[in-house]
Design a protein around this motif. Structure first.
Motif, PDB file in Angstrom:
ATOM      1  N   VAL A 142      -5.235  12.307   2.997  1.00 50.71           N
ATOM      2  CA  VAL A 142      -4.016  11.650   2.528  1.00 50.71           C
ATOM      3  C   VAL A 142      -3.378  10.960   3.719  1.00 50.71           C
ATOM      4  CG1 VAL A 142      -1.750  11.936   1.480  1.00 50.71           C
ATOM      5  CG2 VAL A 142      -3.639  13.361   0.700  1.00 50.71           C
ATOM      6  N   VAL A 143      -3.099   9.659   3.569  1.00 50.38           N
ATOM      7  CA  VAL A 143      -2.583   8.869   4.688  1.00 50.38           C
ATOM      8  C   VAL A 143      -1.461   7.977   4.184  1.00 50.38           C
ATOM      9  CG1 VAL A 143      -3.158   7.209   6.486  1.00 50.38           C
ATOM     10  CG2 VAL A 143      -4.872   8.824   5.723  1.00 50.38           C
ATOM     11  N   GLY A 144      -0.436   7.757   5.008  1.00 49.15           N
ATOM     12  CA  GLY A 144       0.635   6.843   4.626  1.00 49.15           C
ATOM     13  C   GLY A 144       0.103   5.443   4.382  1.00 49.15           C
ATOM     14  N   GLY A 145       0.716   4.726   3.433  1.00 47.80           N
ATOM     15  CA  GLY A 145       0.215   3.421   3.033  1.00 47.80           C
ATOM     16  C   GLY A 145       0.204   2.393   4.137  1.00 47.80           C
TER      17      GLY A 145
ATOM     18  N   SER B 165       0.827  -1.201   0.000  1.00 52.11           N
ATOM     19  CA  SER B 165       0.000   0.000   0.000  1.00 52.11           C
ATOM     20  C   SER B 165       0.864   1.255   0.000  1.00 52.11           C
ATOM     21  CB  SER B 165      -0.918   0.016   1.219  1.00 52.11           C
ATOM     22  OG  SER B 165      -1.828  -1.062   1.181  1.00 52.11           O
ATOM     23  N   ILE B 166       0.365   2.283  -0.708  1.00 50.30           N
ATOM     24  CA  ILE B 166       1.060   3.565  -0.759  1.00 50.30           C
ATOM     25  C   ILE B 166       0.339   4.580   0.123  1.00 50.30           C
ATOM     26  CG2 ILE B 166       1.822   5.469  -2.233  1.00 50.30           C
ATOM     27  CD1 ILE B 166       1.694   3.525  -4.579  1.00 50.30           C
ATOM     28  N   ASP B 167      -0.970   4.726  -0.100  1.00 52.45           N
ATOM     29  CA  ASP B 167      -1.736   5.682   0.693  1.00 52.45           C
ATOM     30  C   ASP B 167      -3.217   5.348   0.599  1.00 52.45           C
ATOM     31  OD1 ASP B 167      -2.589   6.653  -1.807  1.00 52.45           O
ATOM     32  OD2 ASP B 167      -1.117   8.268  -1.814  1.00 52.45           O
ATOM     33  N   CYS B 168      -4.006   6.087   1.367  1.00 49.65           N
ATOM     34  CA  CYS B 168      -5.456   5.904   1.385  1.00 49.65           C
ATOM     35  C   CYS B 168      -6.101   7.281   1.413  1.00 49.65           C
ATOM     36  CB  CYS B 168      -5.866   5.087   2.606  1.00 49.65           C
ATOM     37  SG  CYS B 168      -7.636   4.762   2.709  1.00 49.65           S
ATOM     38  N   VAL B 169      -7.094   7.473   0.546  1.00 47.60           N
ATOM     39  CA  VAL B 169      -7.768   8.764   0.425  1.00 47.60           C
ATOM     40  C   VAL B 169      -9.267   8.560   0.551  1.00 47.60           C
ATOM     41  CG1 VAL B 169      -8.253  10.712  -1.107  1.00 47.60           C
ATOM     42  CG2 VAL B 169      -5.964   9.720  -1.052  1.00 47.60           C
TER      43      VAL B 169
ATOM     44  N   ALA C 246      -5.689   2.586   5.660  1.00 52.05           N
ATOM     45  CA  ALA C 246      -5.546   1.667   4.529  1.00 52.05           C
ATOM     46  C   ALA C 246      -5.776   0.235   4.988  1.00 52.05           C
ATOM     47  CB  ALA C 246      -4.160   1.817   3.898  1.00 52.05           C
TER      48      ALA C 246
END
Length: 260
Positions: free
Chosen positions: A161-164, A102-106, A169
């Motif tokens: 915007v959140v770290g993966g 995972s990269i990020d979660c929006v 996530a």
């Protein structure tokens, strides 16, 4: 209309040279070998170096050649087979999969395009998890997995915007894993890498890619939409043990507000 023949379009010099180079590579070289330098190749085939560079650029784009600074132009390895059937790839919510990172979660209102694909109202909240797919440690694809908020009850608010590796996530993927799948629909088309995708795939913008769009259904409704962008130069997609596309039906979503 009368029958007739289409006039043959003149073949560009670089394209003819590309065909000759493919035959030469197949006959004289093996994976990992370094091609002679441009001066030698241009002299051997009797072409200008500008024409040769065009042909080499095309073969690199196709994944037949790879350039390494300080080494030269090498014969690329065959494309890696990448399974895209759920039986081999796994359900997208499988948080334990080693092939996805995972990269990020929006969390944001659904665009008109995403809403139509998921059968929800435009503007309804959708959680999007961006991920990378790795095969043998190499990045082969980037994916945006869209999940309507309405199918994930009691999900904590997801920052924009959140770290993966963060909880949002993981929370989306865990809840998705528990739903269970009773249908999926998959399509594949040729495309090019946009700027943001190209950065993640470590390729120049405009590089040919294979775009795999998958709709997932659970309990008679769509619960996820995954848009995966695969490098066309280093991988080939495989569909089940037979090599055939394996697809189970997903009912088309009813227009929002339609009577049940």
């Amino acid at each position: 209309m009368g029958q007739g023949q289409l006039a043959a379009a003149p073949e560009p010099k670089y394209w003819h040279l590309r065909t000759v180079l493919v035959r030469t590579i197949d006959a004289e070289f093996s994976t990992g070998q370094v091609l002679p330098n441009e001066r030698e190749l241009a002299s051997r085939f009797g072409v200008a170096r500008a024409t040769l560079r065009q042909a080499l650029d095309q073969l690199e784009l196709e994944g037949r050649l790879v350039r390494r600074r300080g080494i030269g132009t090498l014969i690329a390895a065959p494309r890696v087979g990448v399974p895209v059937s759920r039986r081999e790839e796994g359900w997208p919510g499988a948080t334990r999969s080693q092939s996805w990172r995972s990269i990020d979660c929006v969390s944001a209102p659904a665009s008109a395009q995403i809403a139509l694909a998921l059968g929800i109202a435009p503007g309804e909240t959708v959680h999007t998890v961006r991920r990378l797919r790795l095969v043998q440690g190499q990045i082969v694809a980037t994916e945006s997995l869209h999940v309507p908020d309405s199918v994930l009850p009691q999900l904590p608010a997801v920052p924009r915007v959140v770290g993966g590796e963060g909880e949002p996530a993981r929370s989306v993927l865990r809840r998705l894993e528990r739903l269970g799948i009773d249908g999926e629909s998959r399509s594949v088309e040729l495309g090019v890498a946009e700027a943001d995708q190209a950065v993640l795939l470590e390729r120049p913008p405009g590089t040919p890619v294979l775009i795999v769009t998958t709709q997932y259904a659970s309990a008679g409704r769509l619960v996820g939409l995954a848009v995966s962008t695969y490098r066309a130069d280093t991988c080939k997609l495989t569909f089940g043990e037979t090599g055939l596309v394996e697809v189970t039906a997903v009912e088309a979503p009813q227009p929002v507000g339609a009577a049940s």
